[in-house]
Write an enzyme that holds these catalytic residues in place. Structure first.
Site, PDB file in Angstrom:
ATOM      1  N   ASN A   9       2.145  -1.188  13.143  1.00 27.02           N
ATOM      2  CA  ASN A   9       1.336  -0.311  13.491  1.00 27.02           C
ATOM      3  C   ASN A   9       0.519  -1.486  14.516  1.00 27.02           C
ATOM      4  O   ASN A   9      -0.007  -2.061  13.880  1.00 27.02           O
ATOM      5  CB  ASN A   9       0.740   0.938  13.274  1.00 27.02           C
ATOM      6  CG  ASN A   9      -0.666   1.118  13.936  1.00 27.02           C
ATOM      7  OD1 ASN A   9      -1.392   0.404  14.654  1.00 27.02           O
ATOM      8  ND2 ASN A   9      -0.870   2.572  13.449  1.00 27.02           N
ATOM      9  N   ASP A  68      -3.950   1.536   3.449  1.00 27.62           N
ATOM     10  CA  ASP A  68      -3.255   2.939   3.898  1.00 27.62           C
ATOM     11  C   ASP A  68      -4.712   3.723   3.459  1.00 27.62           C
ATOM     12  O   ASP A  68      -6.036   3.786   3.421  1.00 27.62           O
ATOM     13  CB  ASP A  68      -3.238   4.080   2.606  1.00 27.62           C
ATOM     14  CG  ASP A  68      -2.401   5.283   2.874  1.00 27.62           C
ATOM     15  OD1 ASP A  68      -1.489   5.106   3.527  1.00 27.62           O
ATOM     16  OD2 ASP A  68      -2.435   6.334   2.737  1.00 27.62           O
TER      17      ASP A  68
END
Ligand code: IMP
Length: 189
Positions: A9, A68
């Site tokens: 990302n 996460d």
């Protein structure tokens, strides 16, 4: 030292590169030739972070960290939480996710929410975790063009602009990932 950040990302890489000391060479998944989807099958945010970091260590032999993140909404008993990416389906469509969340909260007075990031760091097989939380609320409509994910509908506490309206430097200062990353950096200094 070389350290893999288990992500591709580009937004996250940019956020983290702005914070990490230059003596640490940050590598992405594509930098180490990891093209496959890393399993994320845990029912918790912490479990998924640990699972990803362990995977890179076991399959590629690099020291690494994985993050996460979940958006936990009080009136929805913590949802979407660990399912934040796929809230509106497997397409991981940020606009569809925001639309669903705004619909779920329609008419609800309590719009309190928090972002939670867990970072799992795997160094020579030893696992350590760091948690960063950013409290705030969900707006009634989208505002701002910056950031990613749920940023246009998340209003951080004590601010009048959404994450998508704030400059990256401010988001890093008060945001969940920035808080977790700073704990990670303290580990190395
Ligand atoms: P991940 O675990 O970091 O991939 O994040 C899970 C989901 O939360 C994704 O759908 C992201 O869009 C969303 N998310 C993660 N970090 C942020 C953030 O900083 N702002 C807004 N949404 C985020």
């Amino acid at each position: 030292m070389k350290l893999v950040f288990a992500t591709n990302n580009q937004n996250k890489l940019k956020e983290v590169k702005a914070l990490i000391p230059s003596q640490i060479e940050l590598l992405s998944l594509s930098d180490i030739g990891c093209e496959e989807d890393i399993p994320e099958t845990s029912p918790t945010i912490e479990g998924n972070a640990k699972q990803k970091a362990k995977y890179i260590w076991e399959h590629y032999g690099y020291n690494c960290f994985a993050d996460d993140t979940g958006l936990e909404v009080e009136a929805l008993n913590g949802a979407p939480g660990v399912f934040s990416a796929r809230y509106a389906g497997t397409a991981k469509d940020a606009n569809a996710n925001m639309k669903k969340l705004l619909n779920e909260l329609d008419g609800k007075e309590n719009r309190n929410a928090q972002f939670k990031t867990v970072i799992a760091l795997e160094i020579e097989g030893k696992l350590t975790t760091f948690t960063g939380i950013c409290k705030g609320s969900i707006t009634v409509s989208k505002k701002g063009e910056g950031g990613f994910g749920y940023d246009p509908i998340f209003l951080p506490e004590e601010h009048t602009e959404t994450f998508a309206e704030l400059p990256l430097s401010e988001k890093n200062k008060i945001g969940h990932r920035g808080k977790a990353i700073r704990q990670l950096i303290e580990y190395f200094v």
